[in-house]
Design an enzyme around this catalytic site. Structure first.
Site, PDB file in Angstrom:
ATOM      1  N   ASP A  13      65.693  16.617  -9.935  1.00  0.00           N
ATOM      2  CA  ASP A  13      64.911  15.611 -10.644  1.00  0.00           C
ATOM      3  C   ASP A  13      63.741  16.194 -11.434  1.00  0.00           C
ATOM      4  OD1 ASP A  13      66.607  13.700  -9.433  1.00  0.00           O
ATOM      5  OD2 ASP A  13      65.361  13.713  -7.641  1.00  0.00           O
ATOM      6  N   GLU A  14      63.940  17.377 -11.973  1.00  0.00           N
ATOM      7  CA  GLU A  14      62.886  18.039 -12.748  1.00  0.00           C
ATOM      8  C   GLU A  14      62.831  17.526 -14.186  1.00  0.00           C
ATOM      9  OE1 GLU A  14      65.426  19.636 -11.277  1.00  0.00           O
ATOM     10  OE2 GLU A  14      64.632  21.037  -9.784  1.00  0.00           O
ATOM     11  N   LYS A  16      65.931  17.509 -15.991  1.00  0.00           N
ATOM     12  CA  LYS A  16      67.001  18.290 -16.654  1.00  0.00           C
ATOM     13  C   LYS A  16      67.662  17.456 -17.747  1.00  0.00           C
ATOM     14  CE  LYS A  16      69.012  18.843 -12.604  1.00  0.00           C
ATOM     15  NZ  LYS A  16      67.945  18.396 -11.710  1.00  0.00           N
ATOM     16  N   GLY A  40      71.561  12.360 -10.713  1.00  0.00           N
ATOM     17  CA  GLY A  40      71.100  11.190 -11.451  1.00  0.00           C
ATOM     18  C   GLY A  40      70.188  11.677 -12.545  1.00  0.00           C
ATOM     19  N   HIS A  41      70.671  11.601 -13.790  1.00  0.00           N
ATOM     20  CA  HIS A  41      69.880  12.092 -14.908  1.00  0.00           C
ATOM     21  C   HIS A  41      69.494  10.924 -15.809  1.00  0.00           C
ATOM     22  CE1 HIS A  41      72.016  16.247 -14.524  1.00  0.00           C
ATOM     23  NE2 HIS A  41      71.361  15.890 -13.443  1.00  0.00           N
ATOM     24  N   GLN A 223      71.516  18.988  -9.683  1.00  0.00           N
ATOM     25  CA  GLN A 223      70.782  19.461  -8.506  1.00  0.00           C
ATOM     26  C   GLN A 223      69.885  20.653  -8.883  1.00  0.00           C
ATOM     27  OE1 GLN A 223      74.466  18.831  -7.762  1.00  0.00           O
ATOM     28  NE2 GLN A 223      73.641  16.784  -7.612  1.00  0.00           N
TER      29      GLN A 223
HETATM   30  P1  GDP Z   1      67.039  15.212 -13.573  1.00  0.00           P
HETATM   31  O1  GDP Z   1      67.833  14.780 -12.402  1.00  0.00           O
HETATM   32  O2  GDP Z   1      66.507  16.595 -13.447  1.00  0.00           O
HETATM   33  O3  GDP Z   1      67.744  15.007 -14.888  1.00  0.00           O
HETATM   34  O4  GDP Z   1      65.756  14.271 -13.612  1.00  0.00           O
HETATM   35  P2  GDP Z   1      65.680  12.669 -13.343  1.00  0.00           P
HETATM   36  O5  GDP Z   1      66.194  11.986 -14.547  1.00  0.00           O
HETATM   37  O6  GDP Z   1      66.274  12.324 -12.035  1.00  0.00           O
HETATM   38  O7  GDP Z   1      64.126  12.475 -13.176  1.00  0.00           O
HETATM   39  C1  GDP Z   1      63.208  12.842 -14.146  1.00  0.00           C
HETATM   40  C2  GDP Z   1      62.434  11.606 -14.651  1.00  0.00           C
HETATM   41  O8  GDP Z   1      61.305  12.034 -15.389  1.00  0.00           O
HETATM   42  C3  GDP Z   1      63.227  10.719 -15.590  1.00  0.00           C
HETATM   43  O9  GDP Z   1      62.827   9.389 -15.378  1.00  0.00           O
HETATM   44  C4  GDP Z   1      62.791  11.193 -16.981  1.00  0.00           C
HETATM   45  O10 GDP Z   1      62.896  10.203 -17.975  1.00  0.00           O
HETATM   46  C5  GDP Z   1      61.353  11.538 -16.713  1.00  0.00           C
HETATM   47  N1  GDP Z   1      60.797  12.640 -17.527  1.00  0.00           N
HETATM   48  C6  GDP Z   1      61.391  13.772 -17.957  1.00  0.00           C
HETATM   49  N2  GDP Z   1      60.492  14.573 -18.562  1.00  0.00           N
HETATM   50  C7  GDP Z   1      59.289  13.932 -18.526  1.00  0.00           C
HETATM   51  C8  GDP Z   1      57.969  14.256 -18.948  1.00  0.00           C
HETATM   52  O11 GDP Z   1      57.706  15.327 -19.489  1.00  0.00           O
HETATM   53  N3  GDP Z   1      57.003  13.339 -18.691  1.00  0.00           N
HETATM   54  C9  GDP Z   1      57.252  12.135 -18.072  1.00  0.00           C
HETATM   55  N4  GDP Z   1      56.239  11.316 -17.869  1.00  0.00           N
HETATM   56  N5  GDP Z   1      58.494  11.818 -17.656  1.00  0.00           N
HETATM   57  C10 GDP Z   1      59.491  12.693 -17.865  1.00  0.00           C
HETATM   58  P1  IMO Z   2      69.746  15.748  -9.773  1.00  0.00           P
HETATM   59  O1  IMO Z   2      70.878  16.353 -10.562  1.00  0.00           O
HETATM   60  C1  IMO Z   2      67.573  15.432  -6.003  1.00  0.00           C
HETATM   61  C2  IMO Z   2      69.849  16.047  -2.309  1.00  0.00           C
HETATM   62  C3  IMO Z   2      69.977  14.836  -1.415  1.00  0.00           C
HETATM   63  C4  IMO Z   2      70.012  15.528  -0.060  1.00  0.00           C
HETATM   64  C5  IMO Z   2      70.819  16.784  -0.341  1.00  0.00           C
HETATM   65  C6  IMO Z   2      72.292  16.667   0.026  1.00  0.00           C
HETATM   66  O2  IMO Z   2      69.434  14.339 -10.142  1.00  0.00           O
HETATM   67  O3  IMO Z   2      68.560  16.648  -9.766  1.00  0.00           O
HETATM   68  P2  IMO Z   2      74.337  15.399  -1.082  1.00  0.00           P
HETATM   69  O4  IMO Z   2      74.566  13.945  -1.311  1.00  0.00           O
HETATM   70  O5  IMO Z   2      74.365  16.231  -2.323  1.00  0.00           O
HETATM   71  O6  IMO Z   2      75.211  15.980  -0.007  1.00  0.00           O
HETATM   72  O7  IMO Z   2      72.838  15.475  -0.485  1.00  0.00           O
HETATM   73  O8  IMO Z   2      70.704  17.030  -1.737  1.00  0.00           O
HETATM   74  N1  IMO Z   2      70.291  15.846  -3.704  1.00  0.00           N
HETATM   75  C7  IMO Z   2      69.466  15.669  -4.737  1.00  0.00           C
HETATM   76  N2  IMO Z   2      68.115  15.578  -4.786  1.00  0.00           N
HETATM   77  N3  IMO Z   2      68.275  15.398  -7.148  1.00  0.00           N
HETATM   78  C8  IMO Z   2      69.624  15.530  -7.141  1.00  0.00           C
HETATM   79  O9  IMO Z   2      70.356  15.640  -8.270  1.00  0.00           O
HETATM   80  C9  IMO Z   2      70.286  15.626  -5.889  1.00  0.00           C
HETATM   81  N4  IMO Z   2      71.575  15.741  -5.509  1.00  0.00           N
HETATM   82  C10 IMO Z   2      71.565  15.890  -4.177  1.00  0.00           C
HETATM   83  O10 IMO Z   2      68.876  13.977  -1.542  1.00  0.00           O
HETATM   84  O11 IMO Z   2      68.712  15.931   0.301  1.00  0.00           O
HETATM   85 MG    MG Z   3      67.885  13.282 -10.908  1.00  0.00          MG
END
Ligand code: GDP
Ligand code: IMO
Ligand code: MG
Length: 423
Positions: A13-14, A16, A40-41, A223
């Protein structure tokens, strides 16, 4: 150079999805190589928010070929609902191809994921309960069902029946659950198979030929480094290889075919699910970051655990994926938090270490060593140039760059595509 890999550097959840979406706009091919719908992106493009789990982000670009590689595990129902969702929004999925070798998440995998987590009790991993672990277990055990089997009706029915004999014993006798009905599963999945068949092929020569032609290829990570089954905080990890090495195995290419590895980090750290987290803030600062950064899972809605930025972790990601640059996201979220802390090293048994340890026992002995930095109150979400950022923000970014020995090529100041400052 044309082939780029995007890697999560922390616990996921960085952000990406945002970088992947920006790069996918220019890519000829976008490839998912591992994981499944545990990812979840979130992407915000042209005022629309897209939440993607399995679908490669390149799908938003009509010219891009989107590959779901052999290393991915596929829940057909979820994939079909994503395909339908895209088509409803007017986005064509005709350029999607799925590797015939990719494994299928079956209903018993989802059931067993939930049952085994329950049986672990307090020691549960906190999985997404999407059946990811049990599907990779069957792959390694050599009893898995692949996409090539799903679209072959006789073979599929035979494999489901064969598997269910054992799975039902596990469900019923080991975990006390309710056994599953093979006919029902076969009937349901046969419908999915009919719809998915046109997408299934051997994607590996297509990818190889594209790379040979000099096409722009983007490997989109799911991940992150510390969730890698080998290099992460085992056993609190996922069951695939999110580090850059996983890209080769998960798409059928060799390491010499990768030109750039881009790491994605947040300006602080989050984790969803259980397991160690040295810089975790179980206080009002952690809550403030969670609220300001909307740190709730895209996928499961769970509140994400929040903490200070940890340079030991980013250095570990730089080393284990050979990162060539890093995007530092969500720096805007830190406005108004007050003084900020960066973990520069760990103290273990009185000694200072800069290396992320291999075992949970050693990690438990590590105490973060912090450096305090000035915070800022300004809203930076509209700033376009590094030099225009408040001095405290510039110093924060440059200190992270120095500590982690990697170029920070972009700074995220908001969720939108245009909210990146490039250096
Ligand atoms: P991923 O799994 O690494 O693709 O990241 P997620 O989508 O799960 O979570 C990142 C969240 O941060 C999303 O809601 C993005 O829209 C949001 N996001 C990404 N980059 C930035 C940023 O630079 N600033 C802010 N405020 N939100 C961001
Ligand atoms: P994105 O791509 C954050 C975590 C789960 C759990 C562990 C194992 O959005 O960054 P699993 O269901 O894969 O066997 O769960 O990994 N996990 C994530 N945490 N972002 C994800 O994906 C994740 N995918 C799995 O919360 O701790
Ligand atoms: Mg995510």
């Amino acid at each position: 150079m044309p082939t780029k890999v995007v890697i999560g550097t922390q616990w996921g959840d960085e952000g990406k999805g945002k970088t992947i979406d920006i790069l996918a706009g220019k890519a000829d091919v976008v490839v998912r190589t591992q994981g499944g719908n545990n990812a979840g992106h979130t992407i915000e493009a042209n005022g629309v928010t897209y939440k993607l789990q399995l679908m490669p982000s390149g799908i938003l670009n009509p010219k891009t070929i989107c590959i779901i590689g052999n290393g991915v595990v596929i829940d057909p129902k979820v994939l079909l609902s994503e395909i339908d969702g895209m088509e409803e929004k007017g986005i064509s999925t005709k350029n999607l191809i799925i590797d015939a070798r990719a494994h299928v998440i079956m209903p018993y995998h989802i059931e067993l994921d939930g049952l085994s987590e329950k049986a672990r009790g307090k020691g549960d991993i906190g999985t997404t309960k999407k059946g990811i672990g049990p599907t990779y277990m069957d792959k390694a055990e050599r009893s898995g069902i692949r996409m090539c089997d799903l679209i072959n009706p006789d073979k599929f029915a035979e494999k489901v029946r064969e598997n269910l004999v054992i799975k039902n014993k596990m469900i019923e006798l080991v975990y006390g659950g309710t056994p599953m009905d093979a006919d029902k599963i076969i009937a349901e999945y046969s419908e999915y198979a009919k719809r998915l068949k046109p997408y299934v092929t051997d994607t590996t020569p297509i990818l190889y030929n594209k790379i040979k032609e000099g096409a722009e290829v983007l490997f989109e990570g799911a991940q992150a480094t510390l969730l890698d089954i080998d290099l992460g905080t085992y056993p609190y990890v996922t069951s695939s290889h999110p580090v850059s090495g996983g890209v080769c195995i998960g798409s059928g290419i060799g390491p010499t075919m990768i030109d750039e590895c881009i790491g994605i980090a947040k300006g602080y750290t989050t984790r969803v699910g259980n397991g160690p987290f040295p810089t975790e803030l179980d206080d009002e600062i952690g809550q403030a970051i969670r609220d300001k950064g909307h740190e709730y899972g895209t996928n499961t809605g769970r509140p994400r655990r929040c903490g200070w930025f940890d340079a030991v972790i980013l250095k570990y990601a730089v080393r284990t994926s050979g990162l060539t640059s890093v995007v530092l996201n969500k720096v805007d979220t830190l406005a108004g938090i007050g003084k900020l802390k960066i973990c520069v090293a760990y103290k273990k048994n009185g000694e200072i270490t800069y290396d992320f340890p291999p075992t949970l026992e050693e990690l438990a002995m590590c105490e973060p060593i912090y450096e305090e930095m000035d915070g800022w109150d300004e809203d930076i979400s509209g700033i376009k140039e590094f030099d225009k950022l408040p001095e405290a923000v510039q110093k924060y970014v440059l200190r992270i760059e120095e500590l982690c020995d990697v170029k920070i090529s972009a700074i995220g100041v908001g969720p939108g595509r245009e909210q990146n400052i490039y250096r």
